[in-house]
Design a protein around this motif. Structure first.
Motif, mmCIF file in Angstrom:
data_model
loop_
_atom_site.group_PDB
_atom_site.id
_atom_site.type_symbol
_atom_site.label_atom_id
_atom_site.label_comp_id
_atom_site.label_asym_id
_atom_site.label_seq_id
_atom_site.Cartn_x
_atom_site.Cartn_y
_atom_site.Cartn_z
ATOM 1 N N ASP A 8 -32.210 3.047 24.676
ATOM 2 C CA ASP A 8 -32.704 2.033 22.850
ATOM 3 C C ASP A 8 -31.878 1.894 21.896
ATOM 4 O O ASP A 8 -31.170 2.060 21.200
ATOM 5 C CB ASP A 8 -34.137 2.823 22.727
ATOM 6 C CG ASP A 8 -34.132 2.928 20.998
ATOM 7 O OD1 ASP A 8 -34.193 1.231 20.825
ATOM 8 O OD2 ASP A 8 -35.461 3.770 20.014
ATOM 9 N N ASN A 51 -32.202 0.612 19.419
ATOM 10 C CA ASN A 51 -32.037 1.227 17.863
ATOM 11 C C ASN A 51 -30.836 1.982 18.265
ATOM 12 O O ASN A 51 -30.963 2.780 16.614
ATOM 13 C CB ASN A 51 -33.198 1.299 17.708
ATOM 14 C CG ASN A 51 -33.920 0.136 17.231
ATOM 15 O OD1 ASN A 51 -33.161 -0.513 16.578
ATOM 16 N ND2 ASN A 51 -34.877 -0.356 18.388
ATOM 17 N N ASN A 52 -30.270 2.911 19.267
ATOM 18 C CA ASN A 52 -29.777 4.374 19.443
ATOM 19 C C ASN A 52 -28.372 4.091 19.055
ATOM 20 O O ASN A 52 -27.561 3.415 19.733
ATOM 21 C CB ASN A 52 -30.355 5.189 20.237
ATOM 22 C CG ASN A 52 -29.560 6.383 20.160
ATOM 23 O OD1 ASN A 52 -28.367 6.909 20.718
ATOM 24 N ND2 ASN A 52 -30.360 7.964 20.075
ATOM 25 N N MET A 53 -28.319 4.674 18.365
ATOM 26 C CA MET A 53 -26.594 4.871 17.805
ATOM 27 C C MET A 53 -25.914 5.245 18.987
ATOM 28 O O MET A 53 -24.554 4.530 19.314
ATOM 29 C CB MET A 53 -26.067 5.281 16.707
ATOM 30 C CG MET A 53 -25.434 4.673 16.132
ATOM 31 S SD MET A 53 -25.461 5.948 13.906
ATOM 32 C CE MET A 53 -23.635 6.466 14.301
ATOM 33 N N SER A 96 -35.359 -0.408 11.212
ATOM 34 C CA SER A 96 -35.070 0.181 11.305
ATOM 35 C C SER A 96 -33.293 -0.003 11.700
ATOM 36 O O SER A 96 -32.506 1.471 12.156
ATOM 37 C CB SER A 96 -35.817 1.236 12.351
ATOM 38 O OG SER A 96 -35.567 0.502 13.737
ATOM 39 N N ARG A 141 -36.702 8.018 13.514
ATOM 40 C CA ARG A 141 -36.369 6.798 12.946
ATOM 41 C C ARG A 141 -36.637 5.603 14.829
ATOM 42 O O ARG A 141 -36.741 4.294 14.313
ATOM 43 C CB ARG A 141 -35.000 6.294 12.736
ATOM 44 C CG ARG A 141 -34.271 4.810 12.589
ATOM 45 C CD ARG A 141 -33.169 4.632 11.841
ATOM 46 N NE ARG A 141 -32.578 4.828 13.645
ATOM 47 C CZ ARG A 141 -32.143 4.522 14.286
ATOM 48 N NH1 ARG A 141 -32.036 3.183 14.081
ATOM 49 N NH2 ARG A 141 -30.999 4.230 15.297
ATOM 50 N N ALA A 142 -36.359 5.980 15.046
ATOM 51 C CA ALA A 142 -35.808 5.758 17.429
ATOM 52 C C ALA A 142 -35.933 6.587 18.074
ATOM 53 O O ALA A 142 -35.748 8.037 18.108
ATOM 54 C CB ALA A 142 -34.699 4.453 17.402
ATOM 55 N N SER A 143 -35.694 6.638 19.152
ATOM 56 C CA SER A 143 -35.716 7.358 20.368
ATOM 57 C C SER A 143 -34.603 7.909 19.716
ATOM 58 O O SER A 143 -33.312 7.660 19.956
ATOM 59 C CB SER A 143 -35.628 6.150 21.804
ATOM 60 O OG SER A 143 -37.140 6.023 21.844
ATOM 61 N N SER A 165 -30.897 10.507 20.600
ATOM 62 C CA SER A 165 -30.116 11.272 21.627
ATOM 63 C C SER A 165 -30.676 12.384 21.919
ATOM 64 O O SER A 165 -30.577 13.385 20.859
ATOM 65 C CB SER A 165 -28.361 11.387 21.107
ATOM 66 O OG SER A 165 -28.250 9.593 21.031
ATOM 67 N N THR A 209 -40.059 2.350 17.218
ATOM 68 C CA THR A 209 -39.034 1.935 14.889
ATOM 69 C C THR A 209 -40.431 2.087 14.933
ATOM 70 O O THR A 209 -39.744 2.457 13.345
ATOM 71 C CB THR A 209 -37.931 1.022 15.177
ATOM 72 O OG1 THR A 209 -38.788 0.053 16.149
ATOM 73 C CG2 THR A 209 -37.398 1.878 16.556
ATOM 74 N N ASN A 223 -30.898 13.404 17.405
ATOM 75 C CA ASN A 223 -30.243 12.798 16.700
ATOM 76 C C ASN A 223 -30.683 10.894 16.643
ATOM 77 O O ASN A 223 -30.330 10.293 17.933
ATOM 78 C CB ASN A 223 -28.663 12.433 17.167
ATOM 79 C CG ASN A 223 -27.491 12.122 16.134
ATOM 80 O OD1 ASN A 223 -27.923 11.590 15.354
ATOM 81 N ND2 ASN A 223 -26.914 11.608 16.968
ATOM 82 N N SER A 224 -31.617 10.194 15.634
ATOM 83 C CA SER A 224 -31.423 9.171 15.609
ATOM 84 C C SER A 224 -30.936 8.216 14.581
ATOM 85 O O SER A 224 -31.977 7.879 14.106
ATOM 86 C CB SER A 224 -32.888 8.836 16.119
ATOM 87 O OG SER A 224 -33.566 8.848 14.635
ATOM 88 N N GLU A 225 -29.592 8.555 13.969
ATOM 89 C CA GLU A 225 -28.636 8.309 12.953
ATOM 90 C C GLU A 225 -29.208 6.916 13.517
ATOM 91 O O GLU A 225 -28.642 6.550 14.604
ATOM 92 C CB GLU A 225 -27.373 9.244 12.999
ATOM 93 C CG GLU A 225 -27.846 9.873 11.680
ATOM 94 C CD GLU A 225 -27.445 9.420 10.371
ATOM 95 O OE1 GLU A 225 -27.326 8.417 10.044
ATOM 96 O OE2 GLU A 225 -28.183 9.893 9.494
ATOM 97 N N ILE A 226 -28.008 6.394 12.503
ATOM 98 C CA ILE A 226 -27.851 4.701 12.320
ATOM 99 C C ILE A 226 -26.557 5.050 11.929
ATOM 100 O O ILE A 226 -26.387 5.514 11.208
ATOM 101 C CB ILE A 226 -28.724 4.270 11.492
ATOM 102 C CG1 ILE A 226 -28.483 4.269 9.691
ATOM 103 C CG2 ILE A 226 -29.843 4.129 11.832
ATOM 104 C CD1 ILE A 226 -30.008 2.938 9.283
#
Lengths: 140, 522
Positions: free
Chosen positions: A37, A39-41, B336, B447-449, B451, B483, B519-522
């Motif tokens: 994804d 969007n995943n960091m 997002s 927020r998102a997929s 980890s 998202t 974890n879906s941090e940005i």
């Protein structure tokens, strides 16, 4: 991130969908399962690390359904071997993979922005695929 | 010189008159020491004209008609007085001028428009308009004006207290949810509260949402933790401690990093001409003093606004306020991803120095010659009460309940941790003799997929109901949502030995040390 093993990323198949669906890496003492994804960091970091270090930091032992996806399995050095091992009699999949990689290499797209990464792909591509895409601009 | 003395009798008079056609009657006198008239009262009828100066001598102070100045000049303390008891007096005492009403009734200044202003008439301070407003100005700018429905105050209105319910008060910025920062009071620390060695990369290690950006090769330069040390009104702060007298290379970068999600930052109109003005306020405490730095930046870090700020006293909480107009150029995400990022400098190489702070620029920069905390062994930097809001004023910190703040944080990170020895993480079924899936629900959509990782060994997990054993893997398989909708739940795929189509309950096995991280941090 600092990873303690090399290759630092391992691609794994989802046993239900059959696709290569996630990226594993070590984060401290824990194994981190990273989704495909953008969007995943952690996935963003995965792509950054490939740009910096190349595909040698990624290992893969199953090509899943054999279709290129965001895991980037299709770019690992043994990608053709994985396909052959799994779909030995299916030349279409192999041809599709070669064509896919060749076009990206000619168009200087990820992960073949650098000519040193693109050249081996271009050189190894069968002539019939090159002929099919002869309209592509010459890669310099 | 001969003299002429005219003396009248008691019954008559002495007359010196000129003929009607003879012109003026002139009495020429010596220059001094003489009087025209004798002592005593002198009465005149008709108009008496003095064509030159006229001096009126008082007991102590004089008044002079100065014909050349065309003005009646009152000496210091000579007063113009009105009323039977000197009710109103007008005078200058040598230092100040006075209009003094001490008598009966009011002192009234009446007119259609009355103005009080600067001596050269270039500025007004007070204006009264009959049947209209009263205006009070500062430096010729109206700050207070009465209108038919009340008053208009332009600018800051400070008072020690206000009376009334305030029900009718309105404001230009919102009353609640002003703060664009989540966990600004550092209440939530799902991952850890103790000092954690911080690795390289963009990470969050202790206090939720307040992570850091660290050069990959320079991990372990510092630790982060949540500490119960904060200014009045707050409980916690985030503390960074330098692990050594670290050497910074030109390409080093270490910052406390906070990322505002694009969906939340969309209202700021970054990247176009209507970009808003915002105010960042925060409490800071450091073992070092001097000029520190921070920056505002976009997701690509190719636009930044470096800002210096000063910490005056060591180990003392100080509040800092920074107001800026956001960027009218560059690419700023409103999805997002990272909409706006703030980085507090902990240590930066010279590559990131800017000699032009307080303005937007095309690269990721910090103010030059500012403190590099990480070059001092044991140096500390604490942060709390972080608020970012629209407008030019820093309003009081907007506190949230712990529950609200936790839920906000869980959009970006969620730890599922048992509180009892056999607690279940999720329920599902055996998909095959070697695979089982368990559904894990999130308290708020992520927020998102995310980890995924788990803490503990695989033999510390078990299948509470279905009897599955010998787990060899736990990983994410199917994910629900995206998202836009958020991720409300997902399925974990567990590899092991199962009875096909049996129920599967993924649980911790006789311990509370295992946990699952999403974890879906940005």
């Amino acid at each position: 991130m600092v990873y303690s093993t090399n290759p630092i990323y391992k691609l794994v198949k989802d046993g239900i969908s059959g696709e290569v669906s996630s990226v594993l890496t070590q984060s401290g003492t824990k194994t981190l399962c990273i989704p495909l994804d953008e969007n995943n960091m952690d996935y963003q970091q995965y792509l950054e690390d490939i740009k910096t270090h190349g595909m040698s930091i990624v290992s893969c032992d199953d090509c899943g359904d054999g279709i290129p996806n965001d895991s980037m399995w299709q770019y690992v050095e043994n990608a053709e071997q994985l396909l052959t091992d799994k779909y030995g009699s299916d030349q279409d999949k192999l041809t599709a993979l070669r064509e896919y990689r060749y076009v990206r290499a000619m168009e200087a797209k990820f992960p073949y922005e650098n000519m040193k990464d693109a050249a081996p792909i271009i050189d190894a591509t069968p002539q019939e695929i090159k002929d099919k895409h002869r309209h592509l601009p010459m890669r310099r | 010189m001969s003299k002429i003395k005219l003396t009248g009798s008691n019954s008559g008079y002495v007359e010196i008159s000129s003929a009607a056609d003879a012109g003026n009657l002139t009495l020429a006198l010596p220059t001094s020491g003489t009087r025209l008239l004798s002592d005593g009262d002198n009465a005149y009828t008709g108009i008496t004209t003095f064509s030159n100066d006229l001096k009126l001598e008082g007991g102590s102070y004089d008044v002079l008609w100065d014909s050349s100045d065309n003005q009646l000049e009152f000496g210091d303390n000579a007063k113009l007085s009105f009323g039977a008891s000197s009710d109103l007096q007008l005078y200058h005492d040598g230092n100040h001028s006075y209009i003094q009403d001490t008598g009966t009734g009011h002192l009234k200044i009446l007119g259609s428009t009355i103005q009080i202003g600067k001596s050269d008439n270039s500025e007004l301070g007070l204006t009264f308009i009959s049947d209209g407003s009263v205006q009070i100005r500062h430096d010729n700018g109206t700050k207070f004006e009465t209108i038919n429905t009340g008053v208009v105050v332009t600018g800051i209105c400070s008072a020690t207290s206000f009376s009334g319910s305030g029900e009718g008060l309105t404001r230009t910025t919102q009353l609640s949810h002003r703060n664009l920062i989540i966990n600004g009071a550092m209440q939530v620390a799902q991952r850890s509260t103790s000092a954690v060695n911080i690795p390289g990369g963009k990470t969050v290690t202790d206090v939720d949402r307040f992570g850091q950006w660290t050069r990959v090769s320079e991990g372990n330069f510092k630790t982060g933790q949540q500490v119960a040390d904060a200014p009045a009104g707050f409980q916690y702060s985030r503390k960074i401690t330098s692990s050594a007298a670290n050497t910074l290379a030109s390409g080093s970068y270490h910052s406390i990093r906070y990322a505002v999600e694009g969906f939340d930052a969309a209202q700021l109109n970054c990247g176009n001409s209507s970009a808003k003005t915002v105010t960042l306020s925060f409490y800071v405490k450091s073992s070092l003093t001097g000029t520190f730095g921070l920056n505002f930046t976009n997701s690509a870090n190719n636009r930044s606004y470096p800002v210096p700020y000063t910490i005056s006293s060591a180990n003392t909480w100080e509040q800092k306020t920074i107001t800026l107009t956001l960027d009218t150029s560059g690419t700023w995400l409103t999805n997002s991803g990272v909409g706006l990022e703030i980085n507090w400098k902990l240590g930066m190489g010279s590559n990131y120095d800017s000699s032009d702070p307080n303005q937007w620029q095309n690269t990721w920069k910090f103010p030059e010659n500012t403190v590099n905390l990480l070059t001092t062994n044991g140096a500390t930097f604490q942060l709390t009460g972080v608020q970012l809001e629209v407008g030019e004023q820093a309003t009081p910190f907007e506190h949230h309940s712990f529950g609200d703040e936790l839920a906000r944080c869980q959009r970006y990170f969620f730890r599922l941790k048992p509180n009892s020895a056999y607690a279940a993480y999720g329920v599902g079924g055996a998909y095959s003799p070697t695979q089982a899936v368990a559904l894990v629900h999130f308290p708020v959509p992520l927020r998102a997929s995310p980890s995924f990782s788990y803490n503990g060994n695989l033999n510390q997990f078990y299948d509470k109901v279905g009897g599955g054993i010998n787990f060899t893997s736990i990983a994410v398989t199917q994910v629900m949502g995206d998202t836009t909708t958020g991720i409300p739940h997902l399925e974990l795929l567990v590899l092991g030995t199962f009875t096909h189509r049996n129920m599967f309950v993924l649980s911790t096995l006789n311990n509370t040390s295992t946990y699952l991280d999403f974890n879906s941090e940005i």
